[in-house]
Design an enzyme around this catalytic site. Structure first.
Site, short mmCIF file in Angstrom:
data_model
loop_
_atom_site.label_atom_id
_atom_site.label_comp_id
_atom_site.label_asym_id
_atom_site.label_seq_id
_atom_site.Cartn_x
_atom_site.Cartn_y
_atom_site.Cartn_z
N ARG A 20 -11.45 30.38 63.05
CA ARG A 20 -10.77 29.82 61.86
C ARG A 20 -9.28 29.63 62.11
O ARG A 20 -8.73 28.57 61.80
CB ARG A 20 -10.95 30.72 60.64
CG ARG A 20 -12.29 30.60 59.97
CD ARG A 20 -12.38 31.52 58.78
NE ARG A 20 -12.03 32.87 59.23
CZ ARG A 20 -11.63 33.85 58.44
NH1 ARG A 20 -11.47 33.64 57.15
NH2 ARG A 20 -11.36 35.04 58.91
N ASN A 38 -15.18 30.85 56.85
CA ASN A 38 -16.43 31.40 57.38
C ASN A 38 -17.49 31.29 56.30
O ASN A 38 -17.20 31.32 55.10
CB ASN A 38 -16.25 32.88 57.74
CG ASN A 38 -15.51 33.07 59.05
OD1 ASN A 38 -15.35 32.15 59.84
ND2 ASN A 38 -15.05 34.29 59.28
#
EC number: 3.6.1.7
Length: 99
Positions: A20, A38
């Site tokens: 991320r 996520n």
């Protein structure tokens, strides 16, 4: 230049490896708008908005990801302003909570 919005889902070993943060940093450096988060199923989901060549290059980079990631699949779908609007107010690119 044509602006596009794409929703991208990345599968494989992509959580717990800095994916991320890597995606957000890479997208911001490329001048893209959007967000990343996520998902509970172990995937990473992102929305990327910008010029077509830059979005295309970012999607190609998602196939590699950061060095610790092991990407198995990258699914790409057309997206719209409603998905893009999920980013945090005032931010060009956000890291969102898990869903």
């Amino acid at each position: 230049m044509t602006e596009i919005i794409r929703q991208v889902t990345i599968r494989g070993r992509v959580q717990g490896v800095g994916y991320r943060a890597w995606l957000a940093m890479t997208a911001q450096a490329s001048g893209l708008d959007g967000w990343v988060r996520n998902r509970r199923d172990g995937s990473v989901e992102a929305v990327l908005a910008g010029s077509e060549p830059i979005v295309r290059d970012m999607i190609a980079a998602c196939h590699r990801g950061p060095s610790a990631a092991r990407v198995e699949a990258v699914l790409v779908e057309d997206a719209g302003a409603i998905l893009l609007a999920q980013r945090a107010p005032g931010e060009r690119f956000s890291i969102l909570p898990i869903v």
